[in-house]
Design a protein around this motif. Structure first.
Motif, PDB file in Angstrom:
ATOM      1  N   TRP A   1       2.413  -3.234   2.219  1.00  0.00           N
ATOM      2  CA  TRP A   1       1.211  -3.334   1.590  1.00  0.00           C
ATOM      3  C   TRP A   1       0.095  -1.964   1.870  1.00  0.00           C
ATOM      4  CZ3 TRP A   1       0.451  -6.936  -1.766  1.00  0.00           C
ATOM      5  CH2 TRP A   1       0.945  -8.280  -1.680  1.00  0.00           C
TER       6      TRP A   1
ATOM      7  N   ARG B   1      -3.882  -0.491   0.501  1.00  0.00           N
ATOM      8  CA  ARG B   1      -5.127  -0.848  -0.179  1.00  0.00           C
ATOM      9  C   ARG B   1      -5.765   0.302  -0.528  1.00  0.00           C
ATOM     10  NH1 ARG B   1      -9.133  -3.134   4.392  1.00  0.00           N
ATOM     11  NH2 ARG B   1      -9.779  -1.214   5.478  1.00  0.00           N
TER      12      ARG B   1
ATOM     13  N   THR C   1      -9.940   1.077  -0.999  1.00  0.00           N
ATOM     14  CA  THR C   1     -11.289   0.705  -1.148  1.00  0.00           C
ATOM     15  C   THR C   1     -12.304   1.521  -1.457  1.00  0.00           C
ATOM     16  OG1 THR C   1     -11.776   1.371   1.192  1.00  0.00           O
ATOM     17  CG2 THR C   1     -10.591  -0.712   0.862  1.00  0.00           C
TER      18      THR C   1
ATOM     19  N   LYS D   1      -8.517  -3.029  -3.695  1.00  0.00           N
ATOM     20  CA  LYS D   1      -7.192  -3.395  -4.536  1.00  0.00           C
ATOM     21  C   LYS D   1      -6.227  -3.170  -3.317  1.00  0.00           C
ATOM     22  CE  LYS D   1      -5.734  -3.455  -9.298  1.00  0.00           C
ATOM     23  NZ  LYS D   1      -5.923  -2.859 -10.535  1.00  0.00           N
ATOM     24  N   TYR D   2      -5.378  -4.233  -3.583  1.00  0.00           N
ATOM     25  CA  TYR D   2      -4.057  -4.254  -2.499  1.00  0.00           C
ATOM     26  C   TYR D   2      -2.867  -4.114  -3.304  1.00  0.00           C
ATOM     27  CZ  TYR D   2      -7.449  -5.386   1.147  1.00  0.00           C
ATOM     28  OH  TYR D   2      -8.212  -5.200   2.166  1.00  0.00           O
TER      29      TYR D   2
ATOM     30  N   ARG E   1      -5.891   5.457  -0.820  1.00  0.00           N
ATOM     31  CA  ARG E   1      -4.922   4.525  -0.600  1.00  0.00           C
ATOM     32  C   ARG E   1      -4.449   4.441   0.845  1.00  0.00           C
ATOM     33  NH1 ARG E   1      -0.893   3.003  -5.609  1.00  0.00           N
ATOM     34  NH2 ARG E   1      -3.047   3.087  -6.455  1.00  0.00           N
TER      35      ARG E   1
END
Length: 123
Positions: free
Chosen positions: A35, A37, A39, A91-92, A44
């Motif tokens: 995973w 993310r 922000t 967003k993840y 990323r």
């Protein structure tokens, strides 16, 4: 291969969310899964990864507040996120590394990416 994330949404500070990632065409437990993310204040970045043997590693940004897991029967990757704060909004993404040794969060070693799911922490 197509990765599809779900489970994002809006949550208050201190709240929890569980993200899911599914795929068709291959088995998650054959690869390194992770995973990431992105922000408003970061590029990323890696949040968590799980290797073929089940070893997990966590990025510094959310360590202690997230748990990555894999349900082999459902071929679904999860990210349990707790004690969320404003800085976790973003967003993840779910990602798969098909051939690597799962030794880092190097973006370049991940072959497939999902479209991402939005997480918003607000009061």
């Amino acid at each position: 291969a197509q990765l599809v994330e779900s489970g994002g949404g809006s949550v208050q500070p201190g709240g929890s969310l569980r993200l899911s990632c599914t795929a068709s065409g291959y088995r998650f437990n054959d690869y390194c899964m992770a995973w990431f993310r992105q922000t408003l204040v970061s590029q990323r970045e890696g949040v968590a990864r799980i290797s073929r043997d089940g070893t997990t590693r966590y990025g510094d940004s959310m360590k202690g507040r997230v748990t990555i897991s894999l349900d082999n029967d459902k071929n679904t990757l999860y990210l349990q996120m707790d004690n969320l704060n404003f800085g976790d909004s973003g967003k993840y993404y779910c990602a798969a590394d098909l051939a690597g040794d799962c030794s880092s969060f190097n973006l370049g070693q991940f072959d497939y990416w999902g479209q991402g799911t939005q997480v918003t922490v607000s009061s």
